[in-house]
Design a protein around this motif. Structure first.
Motif, PDB file in Angstrom:
ATOM      1  N   ARG A 135      -5.122 -10.153  48.295  1.00  0.00           N
ATOM      2  CA  ARG A 135      -3.962 -10.946  47.885  1.00  0.00           C
ATOM      3  C   ARG A 135      -3.167 -10.215  46.803  1.00  0.00           C
ATOM      4  NH1 ARG A 135      -2.370 -15.293  50.852  1.00  0.00           N
ATOM      5  NH2 ARG A 135      -1.853 -16.563  49.043  1.00  0.00           N
TER       6      ARG A 135
ATOM      7  N   THR B 197      -3.673  -8.328  52.405  1.00  0.00           N
ATOM      8  CA  THR B 197      -3.908  -9.739  52.691  1.00  0.00           C
ATOM      9  C   THR B 197      -5.321 -10.188  52.363  1.00  0.00           C
ATOM     10  OG1 THR B 197      -4.506  -9.293  54.999  1.00  0.00           O
ATOM     11  CG2 THR B 197      -2.177  -9.691  54.525  1.00  0.00           C
TER      12      THR B 197
ATOM     13  N   LEU C  67       1.356  -5.068  51.471  1.00  0.00           N
ATOM     14  CA  LEU C  67       0.692  -6.332  51.172  1.00  0.00           C
ATOM     15  C   LEU C  67      -0.764  -6.221  51.598  1.00  0.00           C
ATOM     16  CD1 LEU C  67       2.211  -8.940  50.115  1.00  0.00           C
ATOM     17  CD2 LEU C  67       1.808  -9.892  52.384  1.00  0.00           C
TER      18      LEU C  67
ATOM     19  N   THR D 275      -2.879 -16.917  56.562  1.00  0.00           N
ATOM     20  CA  THR D 275      -2.146 -18.035  56.013  1.00  0.00           C
ATOM     21  C   THR D 275      -2.474 -19.257  56.855  1.00  0.00           C
ATOM     22  OG1 THR D 275      -0.369 -16.555  55.345  1.00  0.00           O
ATOM     23  CG2 THR D 275       0.131 -18.893  55.438  1.00  0.00           C
TER      24      THR D 275
ATOM     25  N   THR E 248       2.691 -15.971  50.004  1.00  0.00           N
ATOM     26  CA  THR E 248       2.623 -16.500  51.365  1.00  0.00           C
ATOM     27  C   THR E 248       3.950 -16.339  52.083  1.00  0.00           C
ATOM     28  OG1 THR E 248       0.914 -18.089  50.723  1.00  0.00           O
ATOM     29  CG2 THR E 248       2.128 -18.557  52.748  1.00  0.00           C
TER      30      THR E 248
ATOM     31  N   GLU F 101       4.921 -10.563  58.562  1.00  0.00           N
ATOM     32  CA  GLU F 101       4.299 -10.783  59.869  1.00  0.00           C
ATOM     33  C   GLU F 101       5.347 -10.916  60.973  1.00  0.00           C
ATOM     34  OE1 GLU F 101       1.673 -14.131  59.709  1.00  0.00           O
ATOM     35  OE2 GLU F 101       0.435 -13.265  58.143  1.00  0.00           O
TER      36      GLU F 101
ATOM     37  N   GLN G 209       4.297 -12.748  53.002  1.00  0.00           N
ATOM     38  CA  GLN G 209       3.412 -12.427  54.120  1.00  0.00           C
ATOM     39  C   GLN G 209       4.007 -12.898  55.441  1.00  0.00           C
ATOM     40  OE1 GLN G 209      -0.740 -13.417  53.631  1.00  0.00           O
ATOM     41  NE2 GLN G 209      -1.083 -13.573  55.832  1.00  0.00           N
TER      42      GLN G 209
END
Length: 238
Positions: free
Chosen positions: A147, A144, A142, A8, A164, A171, A167
């Motif tokens: 996506r 990443t 997820l 991101t 986002t 995180e 995510q």
């Protein structure tokens, strides 16, 4: 959804050719980045002073404040923002001069867009810990890189902003993420309101309530039992 290389990112594009600047910004947004655009060196310095960018794509030949001076001031400030220099000159001495200023990478015009995206991603990887290709918590998986997102095997149809936000919450590994951080990391000055949002919106300044609306839509798509907690006066946690 578009691939974002598992990262991101917030990027500033500083390029005086407005058509090129918007083309670059549009392509980076499609790759999953949050992007702002400016067309002069003084505007670049103003934006860099307001926001915490991961990377600035910086044209050397900017009006009002030269790109070289923008780079010098950014480096002198101790900023962690990585600098990707753009120039119309392919001469070796210009490349060396740009790198000597402290630029992290250098691309000459015209350039192949996939290469630019790859270089932007590489700069972020230099400064931050790598994000795992798979993030998992509470039955959410997820991916990443692709996506994509699933909960208990059920595919989730998420917008880029919802992805986002999810995510960032994953995180945090159970920690709380403030609404301000979500707004800073997942939104940019190009972003408009959600089509279902009744909130006012001013170009260049997303309404803080946009986070609340997005989190509400994300909760709905995640389904029951609810996973996202609101931490009063602090933010959100998963």
């Amino acid at each position: 959804m578009h691939e974002a290389g598992g990262i991101t990112m917030r990027v500033l594009v500083a390029e005086d050719e407005e058509v090129l600047a918007e083309l670059v910004a549009t392509g980076l947004r499609r790759a999953g980045f949050a992007v702002d655009t400016v067309y002069s060196g003084d505007a670049a310095l103003a934006y860099l002073g307001l926001h915490d960018y991961d990377v600035v794509v910086l044209d050397r030949d900017l009006p009002r404040v030269h790109g070289d001076d923008v780079a010098r001031r950014l480096i002198a400030s101790g900023s962690r923002t990585r600098i990707l220099m753009l120039t119309a000159s392919s001469a070796m001495e210009d490349r060396v001069a740009g790198l000597d200023l402290g630029a992290d990478d250098y691309v000459t015009k015209p350039f192949e867009f996939p290469e630019l995206v790859s270089r932007v991603r590489a700069l972020r990887r230099r400064s931050d810990r790598p994000v795992p290709p798979q993030l998992e918590r509470h039955g959410i998986r997820l991916d990443t890189v692709r996506r994509s997102a699933r909960r208990d095997g059920r595919e989730l149809d998420l917008s880029p902003k919802e992805f986002t936000v999810l995510q960032l919450l994953l995180e945090a590994d159970g920690g709380t993420v403030s609404a301000e951080e979500l707004l800073e990391r997942a939104w940019d000055a190009h972003t408009g309101p959600s089509p279902r949002s009744p909130l006012p919106y001013e170009r260049g300044r997303p309404h803080p309530g946009a986070v609340r609306v997005c989190v509400g839509e994300l909760r709905s798509k995640l389904g029951e039992p609810g996973l996202i907690r609101t931490v009063q006066d602090v933010g959100y946690a998963l």
